[in-house]
Structure formats: structure tokens, C-alpha cells
Design a protein around this motif. Structure first.
Motif, PDB file in Angstrom:
ATOM      1  N   ILE A 142       0.868  -1.183   0.000  1.00 52.66           N
ATOM      2  CA  ILE A 142       0.000   0.000   0.000  1.00 52.66           C
ATOM      3  C   ILE A 142       0.900   1.227   0.000  1.00 52.66           C
ATOM      4  O   ILE A 142       1.702   1.418   0.916  1.00 52.66           O
ATOM      5  CB  ILE A 142      -0.923   0.025   1.228  1.00 52.66           C
ATOM      6  N   PHE A 143       0.784   2.065  -1.017  1.00 53.39           N
ATOM      7  CA  PHE A 143       1.551   3.303  -1.085  1.00 53.39           C
ATOM      8  C   PHE A 143       0.628   4.472  -0.734  1.00 53.39           C
ATOM      9  O   PHE A 143      -0.511   4.549  -1.215  1.00 53.39           O
ATOM     10  CB  PHE A 143       2.138   3.509  -2.481  1.00 53.39           C
ATOM     11  N   VAL A 144       1.129   5.365   0.135  1.00 56.24           N
ATOM     12  CA  VAL A 144       0.345   6.512   0.600  1.00 56.24           C
ATOM     13  C   VAL A 144       1.197   7.766   0.517  1.00 56.24           C
ATOM     14  O   VAL A 144       2.413   7.704   0.357  1.00 56.24           O
ATOM     15  CB  VAL A 144      -0.143   6.309   2.056  1.00 56.24           C
ATOM     16  N   ARG A 145       0.529   8.924   0.613  1.00 58.34           N
ATOM     17  CA  ARG A 145       1.260  10.169   0.806  1.00 58.34           C
ATOM     18  C   ARG A 145       1.774  10.210   2.238  1.00 58.34           C
ATOM     19  O   ARG A 145       1.122   9.705   3.154  1.00 58.34           O
ATOM     20  CB  ARG A 145       0.345  11.366   0.523  1.00 58.34           C
ATOM     21  N   LYS A 146       2.915  10.821   2.448  1.00 50.16           N
ATOM     22  CA  LYS A 146       3.562  10.748   3.756  1.00 50.16           C
ATOM     23  C   LYS A 146       2.701  11.329   4.866  1.00 50.16           C
ATOM     24  O   LYS A 146       2.813  10.920   6.024  1.00 50.16           O
ATOM     25  CB  LYS A 146       4.916  11.445   3.696  1.00 50.16           C
ATOM     26  N   GLU A 147       1.853  12.304   4.530  1.00 51.72           N
ATOM     27  CA  GLU A 147       1.002  12.857   5.579  1.00 51.72           C
ATOM     28  C   GLU A 147      -0.200  11.971   5.871  1.00 51.72           C
ATOM     29  O   GLU A 147      -0.930  12.198   6.834  1.00 51.72           O
ATOM     30  CB  GLU A 147       0.526  14.260   5.175  1.00 51.72           C
ATOM     31  N   LYS A 148      -0.434  10.935   5.027  1.00 60.09           N
ATOM     32  CA  LYS A 148      -1.581  10.042   5.196  1.00 60.09           C
ATOM     33  C   LYS A 148      -1.173   8.881   6.109  1.00 60.09           C
ATOM     34  O   LYS A 148      -0.195   8.182   5.850  1.00 60.09           O
ATOM     35  CB  LYS A 148      -2.019   9.502   3.834  1.00 60.09           C
ATOM     36  N   THR A 149      -1.859   8.655   7.184  1.00 60.14           N
ATOM     37  CA  THR A 149      -1.526   7.588   8.126  1.00 60.14           C
ATOM     38  C   THR A 149      -2.732   6.693   8.343  1.00 60.14           C
ATOM     39  O   THR A 149      -3.862   7.044   8.002  1.00 60.14           O
ATOM     40  CB  THR A 149      -1.065   8.178   9.476  1.00 60.14           C
ATOM     41  N   GLY A 150      -2.458   5.534   8.949  1.00 51.72           N
ATOM     42  CA  GLY A 150      -3.552   4.652   9.341  1.00 51.72           C
ATOM     43  C   GLY A 150      -4.013   3.679   8.282  1.00 51.72           C
ATOM     44  O   GLY A 150      -5.026   3.014   8.465  1.00 51.72           O
ATOM     45  N   ILE A 151      -3.287   3.559   7.148  1.00 55.17           N
ATOM     46  CA  ILE A 151      -3.651   2.576   6.111  1.00 55.17           C
ATOM     47  C   ILE A 151      -2.450   1.660   5.933  1.00 55.17           C
ATOM     48  O   ILE A 151      -1.497   1.972   5.218  1.00 55.17           O
ATOM     49  CB  ILE A 151      -3.997   3.256   4.774  1.00 55.17           C
ATOM     50  N   THR A 152      -2.453   0.515   6.614  1.00 52.77           N
ATOM     51  CA  THR A 152      -1.296  -0.384   6.563  1.00 52.77           C
ATOM     52  C   THR A 152      -1.672  -1.814   6.194  1.00 52.77           C
ATOM     53  O   THR A 152      -0.802  -2.588   5.803  1.00 52.77           O
ATOM     54  CB  THR A 152      -0.574  -0.390   7.932  1.00 52.77           C
ATOM     55  N   THR A 153      -2.938  -2.203   6.331  1.00 50.84           N
ATOM     56  CA  THR A 153      -3.361  -3.576   6.045  1.00 50.84           C
ATOM     57  C   THR A 153      -4.559  -3.548   5.102  1.00 50.84           C
ATOM     58  O   THR A 153      -5.163  -2.496   4.856  1.00 50.84           O
ATOM     59  CB  THR A 153      -3.752  -4.309   7.343  1.00 50.84           C
TER      60      THR A 153
END
Length: 712
Positions: A142-153
Motif C-alpha cells: 500500500i503506497f500513501v502520501r507521507k502525511e496520510k496515516t492509518g492505512i497499513t493492512t
């Protein structure tokens, strides 16, 4: 596992993919296979047996580092190197076809290629193809923007907007699991990460290795993988269902390759190598011995060298950061240029179709005015219809100018006169809650500009200012000598302000933040709510300014308002203050025969009626083949061909060329809803030929017809 810097082979992938979009697959296949050549003639041979059947494989043109096309149009990547080695073990020549992933899968199903060297296995895909043993595991992250948190699974994806490549294994898995709030499909993995980097959507599902390579290649520093990989797929070589003989042959060759040092070299080239504990220990001991020996022999010299190296690294880091900034600026300019080109093509097509409609509206109004008595009460209504059509025609010319398909028609104008002439209309457009302040230089010089386009600029900027002041405010219109900041003061010598004329539109509205200001001229970008703006107003302003060789500057501060400054080159030409209508003789009637070729029925009928009313014998055709049939049936003379340029099957210049071979004295007039500057690209439409642009008035058409027929 260590991931090295990207190989030289795909350093220019970004430029090639951005410039050519999804045509790159076709272009690469053209470069590899040639026009009309057989695959065997253009095969990349990995075998030694000239009589062997070639192995034809398909690869994705934009899937680094697994398979892609480099800046020279050459297929490369891990899958390409592996299939070359496998083909060599099989003793078969290799032919590589390049295209989009979905096209390659379809080609395999149709039997146009033998195999896909890099296809992930799944039970669903097992019904569409047969797979060899796996030659690599591919981890999806899962790739996210660095300020985006809480998406890991995977469970965190519920209710999220997830970007995936259309037709990818992860796309199929998300659909099967039904855990995604909204699946956003894109054509390729680079498209997924570039879209995520713009701030759109929540995350993207991309292979881990490919994602890191794309981030590094495109400078997407704001993106990162989140958490551990969520899914691991087996990468195999896929063949068409039922082709068991080829699958067994590929399995045997793949097993031979994997047992050699060649496979390790291929793997190391694209992914680095995971070393064994024994090798790691040996390398650590060797490095320790070297460090201890260097410390004992060099002592203080090592410290000095390290300090020097640190300075060099710092300098090199600054240089690389500067290079990256320049590269990102160039990428953004290219991206903007492509968007402007797309908008231009859309605007040009709309203007062409709209001109055909306007030709009917204006033309039939003209015919009715000709038939009515001078004192008829309907004349006023018909004149209003014709004037409205002419204003609409002026708007289409602006669209053509914006699309770079028609050049402006500049005259010497005084910007004070334009501003004062537009002021009553501007006041009506913004409402009573907004005031106007004028600061016009009484001694202002003239400039060369298209007055209607300057009026369009003023209207767009004033309407933008109105929207920024919903509770009221002041719009200030200023003219004065001025110099664009881009000219500066080279060599410390001030630039003569008298060489430039400035027009400024300033408001006291809400202003813009830095991010909005940087995107203000971007087509389709708007901060207004859906349905309240198209995002084309400022883009059109920018296009008109560029067409005039002028400059535009934007200053804005949140809460303090916005200033647009436009700088036009000064002109010494005198301004034409009055316009005199030149009395013209009535158009002489004719008796000649004219063939009208036009695919738009209403325009064809209207043009024919205009000519017939003036004494001409008119023949009609809607296409090129009909024109030839009419020509063959015509027993009497044919004096003039009046034809549209853009026609189905056979264009106007081609019709004219065929008829002139049989009747060399035939006169020709071309007509089109496009501008003459565009028509000049057609063969047989060289500069100087007779041309009339739609929509046209009956008087203009009849005068041109008479002049052409009277030419010796």
C-alpha cells in the motif's frame, strides 16, 4: 534485500511515456518490427538454430523494473532479460511485441503471441491461460502520501478510494474481496502513483519494487510504502490455454536458466542480491580488516579525507537537489503543455462543428432579409438573429485562437479606449455591490492587439474578481507604462518602460494561497463548487496573452486581494479612431454552372440556394464519390467547384485534383469551418488558393464566386 539505483535503461522512461502517452506501445512495436516486415525478419534472436520457429512474447511498455521500454524504444527489464535467456536455452529466435498490458493479454488469447513472460498467477486467471512454474515472487504494498496515516493492512482499505492498475492481479483481488469503498482504475502503475501524488484519493496498490523505482524515477518524494506487503503473487510465464507442449518446453528451459549464474546476474541487475549469512560474515570481516589497516596506516589522514569527502557529498547533494528541482519544473511544463494541447484539440473540434451550425443560422437569416420588404416588422427580428450569429462566430474564432488553430487579427489599439468601451458591460456583469475604479494613463501609447480578444481577457478577469468578492468590494482597472519582471534589469541596466504597455486588473477579494496561485492558469483547475466554473477562463486568458507575444503576472495574498498585470509591446502605429464603410457595387449575377460539395445537408442546401438565386446553375453532392458521379453525368460545361475541405472518404483537395485532371480549366473555391491556417496543412491547399471560412454571409460568398470566375 538491497535495491540499487535504477539502471541506465529506464532513466528516460518518464520523458518517453509522458510525451507519447499510450501510443508508446505502438511506436515501440513499430521501431522493433518495422512497417510490413514479418516477425522473423525483425526477430531479436536468442537461439542458434535458423530453422527453429520463433518464440513470440508480449511485454508491458511501462512496468519498471519488470518490463518496460527505455528512452531509445528498446524493450528491457527483468522479464525481458529472463525470457531472452529462456529462449536461448530452447534454441529458438525471440520476437518481442510491446503494448499495454490489457492488449498483450488479449493478443495471447487470440493466439497472436505465444507467451507473456511476466504474468502473476491466480486461480481466476488459470482459466484464461496456462502457467509455468514461478520464477519470482512479487510483493504488493500500500503506497500513501507521507502525511496520510492509518492505512497499513487490507482491512484498512474498507471505505477508502484505492488506485489500482486496470486488469492487474491486485485489482482482481480487491474486486473479489469486496473490501474497497471505491476502486479507481488507471492504465499503468506509474499513472497510479502520479495520480496519488496530486492529492487525489487515499492510496494506491502497487508492487513494492516497482513502486520504489517509479517514486525515484518520477521524483515523487511525498509517497512511501505503508506497512508490510499485503499480498504476494507468483510471477510465471503464461501461455495460451491448452498449449501444453510449449508450457513444458518453457518449464524445462526456465529450470535450466534458474540453475545457472546467468539467472543470478539477471536478478542482481534489477533487484540486488540477498546474501547468505556466510557471505555477509566474510564481507564484514574483510571490510573490518581494511578499516583497521587503514586506521593504523593513515591515522589523521583518514580524518582529513573524511572531512573532505563530507564537503564533497554536501556539495554534490546540493547540486542534485537543484537538478531535481529543475527536472520537476520541466516535467510540470511538459505536463501543462500536453494539457493545453488536449484542450486546444477539443476547442478546435467544437469550433468547427459550431461554425457549420452558424453558417445555416446566418445564411438563412440573410436569405429571409433579401425577400422581405424594407418596412417589414420582421426585419428587426431577423437582424437581431444575424447579429447574434455573428457574435457567436466571433466566439468560435476565440476558441480557435485558444486552440492555436487561428491566429489573432491585431490592429493598433489604445487600451484606454478598450477599457472605457467595455466598462458599461462590465458594470452590468458584476452587480451593484461591486465598485469600479479607473486609473488610466492619459498619454498611453498604442499596442497591436485583437480588440475582441482584449475584451475577452477583461471580461474573464473581472468575472473572476467578482467571484472573489461575494460581499462586495472594488475592482481597479489601471493602464500605464511598465516592464514585466521576467525582463528584469540585465547587467544592471534598467529596461525602458516606454517599450511596454501595462493593463492591470486588481480586486480586494479573498486572494489565493500559494498552491492555488501556481495552478491558476491550468486548464480545468477551479476552486469553485461543481457546476459553478469550468476552469477554462484563466487558461483562455493565458493562451490569448501568449498569442499576442505579451506577458502576464499574477500577485495574490490571502485576505488582501489579487492583481493580474498584462504587458503588451508598445506600437508606434496610429490608432484608427473611426471606421468608414466603403460603398460597394452590387454583385453581378451569373449564369455559370457550380458544383457544391458539402456533407452538412443544411449548409449544402443553403449555399446552393444563395447561388441559384443569383442566376447560377447549381449541382450538389455530399461526398467525393457523389461529386464524381455528378461530374460524369453532366453533359454541359462545369465552371466552378465549391467544396468543403474536410469530407468523409475523400477530402476537398483530392476531389479538386481528380476533376482538374479531366477539366484543367475548372475553377475551385474551398470552404471550411476550420481556419485557413489549419487547412494549409492539406495537400493541394497551398497558400494563395481561394478559400472562404464558415460561417459566411451571402454577399461575401457571391463576390468571391464572381471574382474567381472572372479571373483570366
Amino acid at each position: 534485500m538491497k535495491l540499487p539505483l535504477p539502471p541506465e535503461g529506464y532513466k528516460r522512461l518518464e520523458t518517453l511515456a509522458t510525451r507519447h502517452g499510450y501510443l508508446i506501445g505502438a511506436l515501440a512495436a513499430f521501431a522493433l518490427l518495422g512497417m510490413g516486415d514479418t516477425p522473423r525478419e525483425n526477430a531479436t534472436s536468442s537461439g542458434t538454430g535458423p530453422s527453429s520457429n520463433p518464440l513470440i512474447v508480449g511485454i508491458n511498455f511501462d512496468y519498471p523494473p519488470y518490463e518496460f521500454v527505455d528512452g531509445d524504444g528498446v524493450p528491457t527489464g527483468y522479464d525481458v532479460d529472463l525470457i531472452k535467456a529462456v529462449a536461448a536455452k530452447m534454441g529458438r529466435p525471440l520476437v518481442i511485441k510491446v503494448g499495454q498490458w490489457s492488449d498483450m493479454r488479449a493478443a495471447l488469447a487470440r493466439g497472436e503471441i505465444d507467451a507473456l513472460p511476466g504474468m502473476l498467477y491466480s486461480p481466476e486467471r488459470d482459466s484464461d491461460a496456462d502457467f509455468t512454474a514461478s520464477h519470482l515472487n512479487v510483493d504488493y504494498s500500500i503506497f500513501v502520501r507521507k502525511e496520510k496515516t492509518g492505512i497499513t493492512t487490507e482491512s484498512d482499505l474498507r471505505g477508502k478510494e484505492v488506485i489500482v492498475e486496470s486488469g492487474s492481479l491486485m485489482h482482481d483481488r480487491m474486486v473479489a474481496l469486496g473490501i474497497v469503498g471505491e476502486i479507481v482504475e488507471v492504465p499503468s502503475e506509474p499513472d497510479a502513483l502520479r495520480l496519488l501524488a496530486t492529492g487525489a484519493h487515499d492510496c494506491a496498490l502497487v508492487p513494492y519494487q516497482s513502486g520504489l523505482a517509479i517514486i525515484r524515477q518520477y521524483g515523487l518524494e511525498d509517497l512511501e510504502p505503508s506497512g508490510a506487503p499485503v499480498f504476494s503473487g507468483r510471477l510465471c510465464i503464461a501461455v495460451a490455454t491448452g498449449n501444453l507442449a510449449l508450457r513444458r518446453e518453457l518449464d524445462a528451459a526456465l529450470d535450466q536458466v534458474k540453475g545457472t549464474d546467468e539467472y543470478r546476474r539477471i536478478y542482481n541487475r534489477w533487484f540486488g542480491v540477498a546474501q547468505t549469512d556466510h557471505l555477509v560474515l566474510r564481507e564484514v570481516l574483510r571490510a573490518g580488516a581494511v578499516i583497521l589497516l587503514a586506521a593504523a596506516l593513515l591515522g589523521v589522514a583518514v580524518v582529513l579525507w573524511m572531512l573532505s569527502l563530507r564537503r564533497q557529498v554536501a556539495q554534490r547533494t546540493l547540486a542534485l537537489e537543484k537538478e531535481n528541482r529543475v527536472r520537476r519544473q520541466l516535467e510540470e511544463q511538459l505536463y501543462q503543455s500536453q494539457k493545453m494541447e488536449a484542450v486546444g484539440q477539443l476547442a478546435g473540434g467544437i469550433a468547427h462543428d459550431f461554425n457549420n451550425l452558424l453558417a445555416s443560422i446566418i445564411g438563412y437569416a440573410d436569405l429571409m432579409l433579401t425577400d422581405l420588404d424594407q418596412d417589414s416588422p420582421l426585419r428587426r427580428d431577423l437582424n437581431e438573429i444575424r447579429r447574434a450569429g455573428e457574435r457567436a462566430a466571433s466566439l468560435t474564432r476565440q476558441l480557435l485562437t485558444f486552440s492555436r488553430k487561428e491566429l489573432p487579427h491585431p490592429d493598433a489599439v489604445n487600451l484606454n479606449t478598450v477599457v472605457e468601451g467595455m466598462l458599461p458591460m462590465l458594470r452590468r456583469s458584476v452587480g451593484e455591490h461591486i465598485e469600479f475604479a479607473l486609473k488610466l494613463d492619459a498619454d498611453l501609447s498604442s499596442t497591436r492587439a485583437d480588440t475582441s480578444q482584449i475584451e475577452q481577457i477583461l471580461l474573464n478577469l473581472v468575472l473572476n474578481a467578482r467571484d472573489a468578492m461575494p460581499k462586495g468590494g472594488t475592482i481597479t482597472l489601471t493602464t500605464a507604462p511598465g516592464v514585466p519582471k521576467t525582463l528584469g534589469q540585465p547587467n544592471g541596466v534598467p529596461v525602458d518602460q516606454r517599450q511596454w504597455i501595462m493593463l492591470e486588473v486588481a480586486d480586494t477579494g479573498c486572494g489565493m494561497d500559494e498552491q492555488t496561485r501556481l495552478r491558476a492558469f491550468e486548464p480545468f483547475f477551479t476552486t469553485k463548487r461543481e457546476g459553478e466554473g469550468t476552469g477554462l477562463g484563466l487558461a483562455m486568458v493565458y493562451g490569448i496573452v501568449q498569442q499576442h507575444g505579451a506577458e502576464i503576472e499574477l500577485e495574490s495574498t490571502p485576505g488582501l486581494g489579487t492583481r493580474f498585470r498584462l504587458f503588451f509591446p508598445r506600437s508606434d502605429a496610429p490608432v484608427e479612431t473611426t471606421r468608414h464603410e466603403v460603398a460597394r457595387e452590387p454583385v453581378r449575377r451569373g449564369t455559370e454552372t457550380v458544383l457544391v460539395v458539402e456533407d452538412e445537408a443544411s449548409v449544402r442546401e443553403l449555399t446552393s440556394r444563395m447561388l441559384a438565386r443569383h442566376g447560377y446553375t447549381v449541382l450538389q453532392a455530399s461526398r467525393g464519390d457523389e461529386a464524381l458521379e455528378v461530374f460524369n453525368r453532366q453533359e454541359g460545361p462545369l465552371h466552378l467547384l465549391l467544396t468543403d475541405v474536410v469530407l468523409p472518404r475523400m477530402n476537398g483537395p483530392e476531389i479538386a485534383e481528380m476533376l482538374r485532371k479531366r477539366r484543367p480549366d475548372l475553377k475551385v473555391i474551398f470552404m471550411s469551418g476550420y481556419a485557413n491556417t489549419v487547412m494549409s496543412h492539406y495537400k493541394g491547399m497551398e497558400e494563395g488558393l481561394n478559400f472562404i471560412q464558415k460561417p459566411f454571409l451571402a454577399d461575401a460568398l457571391l463576390r468571391l464566386v464572381r471574382n474567381v470566375l472572372d479571373e483570366q
